[in-house]
Design a protein around this motif. Sequence first.
Motif, mmCIF file in Angstrom:
data_model
loop_
_atom_site.group_PDB
_atom_site.id
_atom_site.type_symbol
_atom_site.label_atom_id
_atom_site.label_comp_id
_atom_site.label_asym_id
_atom_site.label_seq_id
_atom_site.Cartn_x
_atom_site.Cartn_y
_atom_site.Cartn_z
ATOM 1 N N ASP A 189 6.385 -5.457 -4.359
ATOM 2 C CA ASP A 189 6.007 -4.111 -4.833
ATOM 3 C C ASP A 189 5.541 -3.145 -3.600
ATOM 4 O OD1 ASP A 189 5.841 -2.022 -6.254
ATOM 5 O OD2 ASP A 189 4.094 -2.603 -7.595
ATOM 6 N N THR A 190 6.583 -2.351 -3.186
ATOM 7 C CA THR A 190 6.273 -1.758 -1.904
ATOM 8 C C THR A 190 5.612 -0.194 -2.298
ATOM 9 O OG1 THR A 190 8.395 -0.712 -1.918
ATOM 10 C CG2 THR A 190 8.254 -2.438 -0.579
ATOM 11 N N ALA A 191 5.823 0.004 -3.510
ATOM 12 C CA ALA A 191 5.012 1.224 -3.988
ATOM 13 C C ALA A 191 3.616 1.280 -4.107
ATOM 14 C CB ALA A 191 5.865 1.630 -5.309
ATOM 15 N N SER A 192 3.125 0.140 -4.612
ATOM 16 C CA SER A 192 1.766 -0.291 -4.774
ATOM 17 C C SER A 192 1.142 -1.022 -3.598
ATOM 18 C CB SER A 192 1.505 -0.938 -6.236
ATOM 19 O OG SER A 192 1.904 -2.408 -5.794
ATOM 20 N N ALA A 193 1.896 -1.443 -2.795
ATOM 21 C CA ALA A 193 1.614 -2.300 -1.738
ATOM 22 C C ALA A 193 0.652 -1.235 -0.896
ATOM 23 C CB ALA A 193 2.745 -3.047 -0.961
ATOM 24 N N THR A 194 1.353 0.063 -0.562
ATOM 25 C CA THR A 194 0.644 0.867 0.401
ATOM 26 C C THR A 194 -0.826 1.251 -0.185
ATOM 27 O OG1 THR A 194 1.657 2.581 -0.836
ATOM 28 C CG2 THR A 194 2.821 1.676 1.249
ATOM 29 N N ASN A 195 -0.782 1.235 -1.494
ATOM 30 C CA ASN A 195 -2.255 1.384 -2.196
ATOM 31 C C ASN A 195 -3.199 0.320 -2.239
ATOM 32 O OD1 ASN A 195 -1.869 4.269 -2.172
ATOM 33 N ND2 ASN A 195 -0.688 4.045 -4.009
ATOM 34 N N GLY A 196 -2.841 -0.841 -1.540
ATOM 35 C CA GLY A 196 -3.602 -2.164 -1.862
ATOM 36 C C GLY A 196 -3.316 -2.806 -2.945
ATOM 37 N N GLY A 197 -2.165 -2.424 -3.407
ATOM 38 C CA GLY A 197 -1.593 -3.080 -4.747
ATOM 39 C C GLY A 197 -2.242 -2.191 -6.002
ATOM 40 N N ASP A 198 -2.993 -1.299 -5.790
ATOM 41 C CA ASP A 198 -3.699 -0.629 -6.945
ATOM 42 C C ASP A 198 -2.637 0.215 -7.838
ATOM 43 O OD1 ASP A 198 -5.248 1.024 -8.555
ATOM 44 O OD2 ASP A 198 -6.502 1.532 -6.955
#
Length: 302
Positions: A189-198
Amino acid sequence: MRHLIWLLTLFLLAGCQSVVNGRQWIETDSPVAFRLGTQVYTVADVNNEIKRAIGDGIANALASGQTREQIEQIVVENDLRRQIFEQMIQNELLLYYARQHGIGVDPVALDAVVFNRIANNATPAEVLDQRSVLAREQIVLEIIARNTRADMAHARHILVNDEAAAQAILAELQSGADFATLAATRSRDTASATNGGDLGWATRGDFVPAFEEAIFTLPLNTPQIVQTDFGFHVVEVLDRELQRPFDTFEQLRVRQNAGQFYQETFVPWYEELRREFELSGELQIADGFDPNALPIPFPETP
């Protein structure tokens, strides 16, 4: 209970033309329609608001071939004049409430929005008017967000293809690995990955059933594996809160069940607020005033 239209809240409230500080509306020699505190709103004010809200739509409907009789039927059957009047009262009452409670806008953020919307050759008066309209809009939307609530969960996740990969990540977490680092490097999930999965605060209806059930039932701060049609998720629920207010109107607007949350929580709050203002005498609607008696704003014929 007055059933205020959700779409009116979304699309009509931004266009009211009076300003945040309670300036008198344009017409002052017309009969009074309602009073709020020391502010007087006239029949002409209501008439102008009805024209502003649906005047262009009526002109466009006529141009597309609809008859005056058809348009009048739509206006009457949907009680549009009364709905617009109720929306007008709601907006003014929320702005009045904001002034009472010291709720304002961030002037720097407001100016950024204004200068993104106005033309380069706008006059100072046009800039001031646009700033006033946007300030009203932002205040009203903030109050709606603060008083619309839903059960929410704050979670983060790492999405992988198979259970073996999920088990490996879970083992690393149990050995002290950093969740955010693993999410950034391993999550699909690249969208949340940039936020540490948050994933931020989520409401019911935001995710597929299996994932939703997990974030609303798993113990806090305990990563576990959840399977959905998207793959295998290592999920950690950071917090949960019943009937949590929305942080911003945008956070509410994008929710799948936004209308339901609004109707179930904001509308009762607003109804009670309005009842209190009416009982105290701060809000007074003129005896016998009927917005449906006002003319439908058909364009004037030459």
